[in-house]
Structure formats: C-alpha cells, structure tokens
Design a protein around this motif. Structure first.
Motif, short mmCIF file in Angstrom:
data_model
loop_
_atom_site.label_atom_id
_atom_site.label_comp_id
_atom_site.label_asym_id
_atom_site.label_seq_id
_atom_site.Cartn_x
_atom_site.Cartn_y
_atom_site.Cartn_z
N ASN A 268 -1.08 -8.37 -2.73
CA ASN A 268 -0.75 -9.06 -1.48
C ASN A 268 -1.44 -8.46 -0.26
N LEU A 269 -2.30 -7.46 -0.48
CA LEU A 269 -2.95 -6.77 0.64
C LEU A 269 -3.66 -7.75 1.58
N HIS A 270 -4.24 -8.80 1.01
CA HIS A 270 -5.01 -9.73 1.85
C HIS A 270 -4.14 -10.50 2.83
N LYS A 271 -2.83 -10.51 2.58
CA LYS A 271 -1.92 -11.23 3.48
C LYS A 271 -1.55 -10.41 4.72
N GLU B 60 -11.63 -5.11 -1.36
CA GLU B 60 -12.00 -6.52 -1.44
C GLU B 60 -11.55 -7.32 -0.22
N ILE B 61 -10.57 -6.77 0.50
CA ILE B 61 -10.07 -7.49 1.68
C ILE B 61 -11.02 -7.29 2.87
N VAL C 144 -8.63 -2.77 7.97
CA VAL C 144 -8.23 -1.47 7.40
C VAL C 144 -8.42 -0.34 8.41
N PHE C 145 -7.43 0.53 8.50
CA PHE C 145 -7.49 1.69 9.39
C PHE C 145 -7.19 2.95 8.58
N GLY C 146 -8.08 3.94 8.67
CA GLY C 146 -7.86 5.22 7.99
C GLY C 146 -7.12 6.18 8.91
N LEU C 147 -6.19 6.94 8.35
CA LEU C 147 -5.48 7.94 9.15
C LEU C 147 -5.87 9.32 8.67
N THR C 148 -6.12 10.22 9.61
CA THR C 148 -6.42 11.59 9.20
C THR C 148 -5.64 12.55 10.10
N ILE C 149 -5.55 13.81 9.65
CA ILE C 149 -4.66 14.76 10.33
C ILE C 149 -5.20 16.16 10.14
N ASN C 150 -4.87 17.03 11.05
CA ASN C 150 -5.27 18.43 10.95
C ASN C 150 -4.57 19.07 9.73
N PRO C 151 -5.32 19.79 8.87
CA PRO C 151 -4.71 20.33 7.63
C PRO C 151 -3.55 21.30 7.87
#
Lengths: 378, 378
Positions: A234-237, A281-282, A287-294
C-alpha cells in the motif's frame, strides 16, 4: 466522590433513558438534575453562586483587600490544588472553547524562556480553564488569578466576554493578554465581514463533520495501519513515505503529519533485512530519509532497550556504537542510491520542526513556488 | 527538476561524504555549493539577491508604484503559484520557526468566519512561510503580500525582525498582526526575565530531547499498539481508556490525546462480542464511554462501508439503522452497568473538542479543584 467529579466539569449532565451515566453535551452545568446527590464540590459551587446571585459582575476587591487575602483563604478556595507550592509564577489560560489555541500560544511564548525554565530559574505553572462561556465563571477565575498573583491569557469569541475580561483584569490589576481579538479583528477588516462571536463547539457553529475532519480521520487510520513497514503493497497510496533506521522518530513524526491530514507510511531500515521492493517502485519524490547523530541515537536506544527490558546480549547489537555506526552507514548508502530522497537530519529537532521541513519540501515539490510555502484554500 | 526543488527549500544543502543527498540541517540556503547545477529557481533567487545586494532593507515601493504593479509581473514572480485565481483574500503567515503557532492561531480566528467560509461567501487562502530568519526574505514576502493585497500574520522571536516586519507592513500598507510579541512581553514582565529572542530550533535553544519529548513518543507508541482493542492485558497501563461502538472516533481521539502525552487505549464495543474482562477490572475512573447520534453514525458508516468496498450484504448489518440502534442500545446498557464511566456525546464535535472534555474530567478527577482546570508545571 464520583458524582462530585462529574458535577465539577462544565458539561450538562442529563439522564439518558437507558443509563444513569452523565451525558456531557454542552458546557453549562445543570444543578437542577434531581438524581444527583449534593457533594462538597457542588456545595462550594452553590455557595459561590448564592453569594454572587443576581449580579453579573461582582464588585472587584480593592487593591488593599486583594493584598491582604490570607494564604489560608486561598488554600481553602483552591481545594487541594496546590498550584503555588513550588513558588513559581502562574499563567491562567481561559477559553470559551477547547483552550488549545491559548495553550499552543503560551507554549510558544514560554519557548522564549527555555533558558531559565529548564534549570527552574524561573519556574512556571500553567492552568487551562476551557469552556468558560459565562461571565460569572470568568470573573471567578480572574479573581482567583488576582489572589494568586497569576497572569491571565484569554481567547474569548464573544466580544462582550473579552471586554469583561479586559476590564476585570484592569480593575483587579491582573496582567492580561487577549490572544484572539487582534487577529480576529484584522481578519474581519481584511475580509470585510464580521466575526460570528460564537465559541468553538457552539450550536450555531458549523459541524465538525466537514471534509477536512474526514480527511484527517482517514489519514490517521491509514498511517496507523502502515506503521513500521506494515503492508508495503500500500506504499503507493501514501502521500509521504518516511524511511530510516530504528529510533529516528518515524512513528511519532508519521502520526503528527497524519493529524495534519497527510497519509504517511514509514519503512524501517534494518541492517541485514532487505527494504521492501515497493519502496523503490513508488514515486521517489514522496520518500524522505531520516538520519541522526550516532551518539544521540545510542542514548535514545539505551533508553528504549531499558523500556523493553533488554539487558546484556540484546543491548549489544541494538545500542552498541559499532553496530549503530554500521547501520547508519547502511542507511546512508541506500540514501545515496536514491538521490531524489531528501535526507533530513533529526538530531535535536522536535517532531514539529522535522514535520515543518518535510511539509515545506513536500508542498514545494508540488507547487514549485519562488518562495517555499504551504498553502491552503478555505 | 529535482535539484530545483531541493534548492528552493530553505535548508542548507551540504554534500555528505557517502551520499549525494542533500542534508537539511539549518534554514539558510547555501548557493555556493559547487556540485549543484543552476536551475530556473536558483536563477530567480540569484537575480533577486543581486538586485538587493548589499542592502538589508530595500527601499519600499511607493504606494503609487505598488498600485501600478502589473498582473503579469506578479505572475512571473509567483512562478505558477496561482494563489489568487479564485478571487479570494490571502493571509500570509510568516514565522522564523515551524510556523505552527501562526497557523493554529489563524485557524482559530478563521473559525469566527465559518458562516461565510463554508459557502465561499468570503473565500480565503492561507500561505505559511516557515523558517524565515533573515530580514531579506522577510521583506520579499511582505512585498509580495503588498502586491497581492494579502494581510500578514507573523511570529518572529528576534525583536529586531518583528520590528522590521511591523515597519515594512506600515510603509507598504499591508495589514499585519504580531501574534507572539504581546504574550511574550507579558510573560517577560510577569517572570521578570527577558525572552531569549531565539527562534524555535535555533542552535542556542535547548534540545528537543526533553522529558516531555520522550513522554510524547512513548504515549504515541503505546496508543498505536493498544489501538482497536489490541492487548487487553495492558489496559491497566493506560492513562485513559476509550470505549464505544465502531465509528465513534475512538482512534483519532486516542491519537490526539497521545500527542498530548497521555497513554490511551481504546476498546471497541461490538454487539455479540464480549468486551474484554480487563475493561471491568481496571480503575473505572480511567474509562470514558463515547456515544453518538444514530443518524449521524449511519452517515459515517455508509462512508466507511464505501471506503472498504462493502456492498449489499455487508452494508446491511454495519450501516442499517435497525442494527445501529440496537448496537447503540447495547453500548448504552453496558455504560449503565458501569456508572462511574462518563458518557460523552461526540455528535458534531471536532476531535479537539471531545479531547478537551475528556482531559478536563480526567484532570479534575485527579486534582479535585473547585474550578476545573488542566495544570502543568514548567
């Protein structure tokens, strides 16, 4: 005790045919209801009412009287609400509706005093009084604020209520701020129409079952179902898809965005487990990537491991710095392979701040304005 | 196209070692980044910058000049953002932070104009500009507001920024309202300390990883896991338990309350299925029953059945009036057997309104104050 707590909320207490429970439908208490026994709180209310009987505005206490009010007297009236016992300053928030606007604005303003709130250099208590739609209770609250040396912040739709609040605060020397009137008046001038003067939830106001309401409910339901990588088909929705390693705040962020009406899916990145094919495929602009200080991530994961009751072995792989660095690197490589995904650094950001960045990007990609903005039509 | 949308958001675009994705860390664009190709939007920004080069405050256009600005010129500047194409009035919301305070307050003020917004008697568009922390962009926006005949509402922590906004609006004859300054000044006087002047998310502000932040995240996680009657064995861990028949709004209400830091569980009441034993074993003061008008419930269930793709048979039992009445009666009988549970009528109420009633009751039961209030200590 139970009846007491029922009576003390500002809701009509009716007796439905089939049930003895109180139905809370409108914000006026109905002390005539025959089935309810008197309680200490009801007595207090009745006493207060009889003292003030027939008069809309009680004669304000003089400055002298006010200053000589005894601590005991306040304690009696406060009825166990020891709001001042840590010696901080109080802020009273009074609203004829839910009071969330007042709360939101006061919280934003208090943000300007973070530096002394955190170390309790300037301790503050806030008190929200919602559904205050008669002048009698309004006066009661302002009088109490005067006694306690509190300041008053109010949002009152009816202009006569707002004016009463302003006057009473002036007479009782209570510092006060009207949050909504300036903006409401400005909007009225701008639109060339008058404000309705009806508080939120008043019978004359339009039903909450609007398109916007259904949209939010649908978004929340979708987001909960999609949480944590469930149902990749359902990601495409989704309007927005968040991805990142465990504890980058995907879930609370998703929920916050859903409250604003966006359908959000989140896909966790776990080292050694392939991300779902659907993610690639979407439409990549969603799409948004999240990153953080280790180091920060490790702190958060330690707290998490403790909550889950992990110890020893389990802790090793989940919150060990070496593992964390490798996992963030894995995510980073994946992000590199998908250059359309913006990567957002969440370290030290509140959920609202990350949400603001994402929505600014999201809306900008949709609208391509010269100055990034989030627009809505009413 | 992708690069264009990246550049146009107000975030620093850096090139991390391992990935070509933009990392959005602070709200200043960095046009010097060597790897990014020029785009139409970047060109527009550069052009605007070079025109304004060296000057903090551009000379305001005279009233005459302003009035003779051509429609084409605005369209060019608007870059496809056809915000005025339905002839409505615009409200610009400008913030140096997330902008949610401005949005929240404007939405509350617009509530006063519901009566003409719904039938488009006074159409309005709002435009949120968040993360505006330099005077140059601030002036750009106010100038655009002047061109479009919009009003400006702003929340700017730095007093010099707020003052610039005020002056520019005066010169360009833009109606404007400062939302935060009055309340911030009042709080400063009340506490006897000065505001920091730092916008939300500024480096000098305290980290978002506060106790409150973790509490909210934990509450959201708990609430999602407990949704729709899952894990009844954990009901006793909830702060608030909601119960009612399908489509009384339990889930969105739970999520809203979780955002405020309360752990919420919800237990659906389905005719013919026994409610979990745990519901009757936990502290009854935590439980809240939800009820709704049967006609409204039927409308909501019809919409729901359509979404789920139900037709014919399935629709019969779920959204037929006879079934709905029986199910509500069943719930009502259960509520009657548990007289401590307050029963809240949700018909026509927004989520926020029902939440306000529940929290008022919840806090009042905890604190037993003479005047119902929701208190917090900072």
């Amino acid at each position: 005790m139970i009846i007491s707590s029922r009576l003390s909320i500002s809701g009509t207490i009716t007796q439905p045919n089939s049930t003895p429970n109180p139905k809370i439908e409108d914000p006026k208490p109905d002390p005539k209801s025959p089935k309810l026994k008197p309680s200490p709180q009801l007595n207090r209310w009745s006493r207060a009412r009889s003292i003030r009987s027939g008069r809309k505005l009680e004669r304000p206490v003089s400055t002298l009287e006010k200053k000589t009010v005894q601590r005991e007297e306040i304690d009696d009236e406060m009825d166990g609400c020891d709001v001042t016992d840590e010696g901080g300053k109080s802020i009273y928030m009074v609203s004829d509706g839910t009071g969330w606007t007042a709360e939101h604005t006061v919280t934003a303003a208090l943000g300007q005093f973070d530096y002394c709130l955190v170390d309790r250099g300037c301790p503050v208590s806030t008190h929200l009084f919602s559904g205050i739609d008669d002048v009698e209770r309004l006066m009661e609250i302002i009088k109490q604020a005067a006694r306690e040396g509190a300041m008053v912040v109010y949002t009152l739709a009816e202009s006569s209520m707002a004016e009463s609040a302003r006057q009473a605060c002036k007479i009782w020397e209570v510092p006060c701020t009207d949050i909504l009137s300036p903006i409401t008046e400005a909007v009225a001038n701008h639109l060339g129409v008058s404000p309705s003067g009806l508080p939120r939830g008043a019978p004359g106001r339009n039903s909450a079952l609007s398109e916007d309401y259904f949209k939010r409910i649908e978004a929340i339901e979708f987001t909960i179902k999609q949480d944590d990588g469930a149902l990749p088909q359902n990601l495409h929705k989704a309007d927005i898809v968040l991805t990142g390693v465990s504890r980058t705040g995907k879930t609370p962020l998703s929920i916050y965005l859903a409250q604003k009406g966006y359908k959000v899916a989140n896909v966790p990145l776990v080292m050694g487990i392939k991300a779902p094919k659907a993610l690639f495929e979407i439409d990549p602009e969603k799409v948004f990537g999240l990153t953080i200080n280790p180091v920060v991530l490790q702190t958060i994961r330690w707290a998490r491991a403790k909550t889950l009751g992990f110890h020893g072995e389990a802790k090793t792989s989940y919150s060990e710095m070496d593992h964390i660095r490798k996992e963030l690197e894995y995510a980073s490589t994946l992000f590199a392979q998908n250059p359309v995904w913006p990567v957002i650094e969440v370290t030290g950001k509140a959920i609202e701040e990350t949400a603001a960045v994402i929505l600014r990007l999201y809306q900008d990609r949709k609208n391509r304005c010269s100055m990034p903005r989030i627009s809505k039509r009413y």
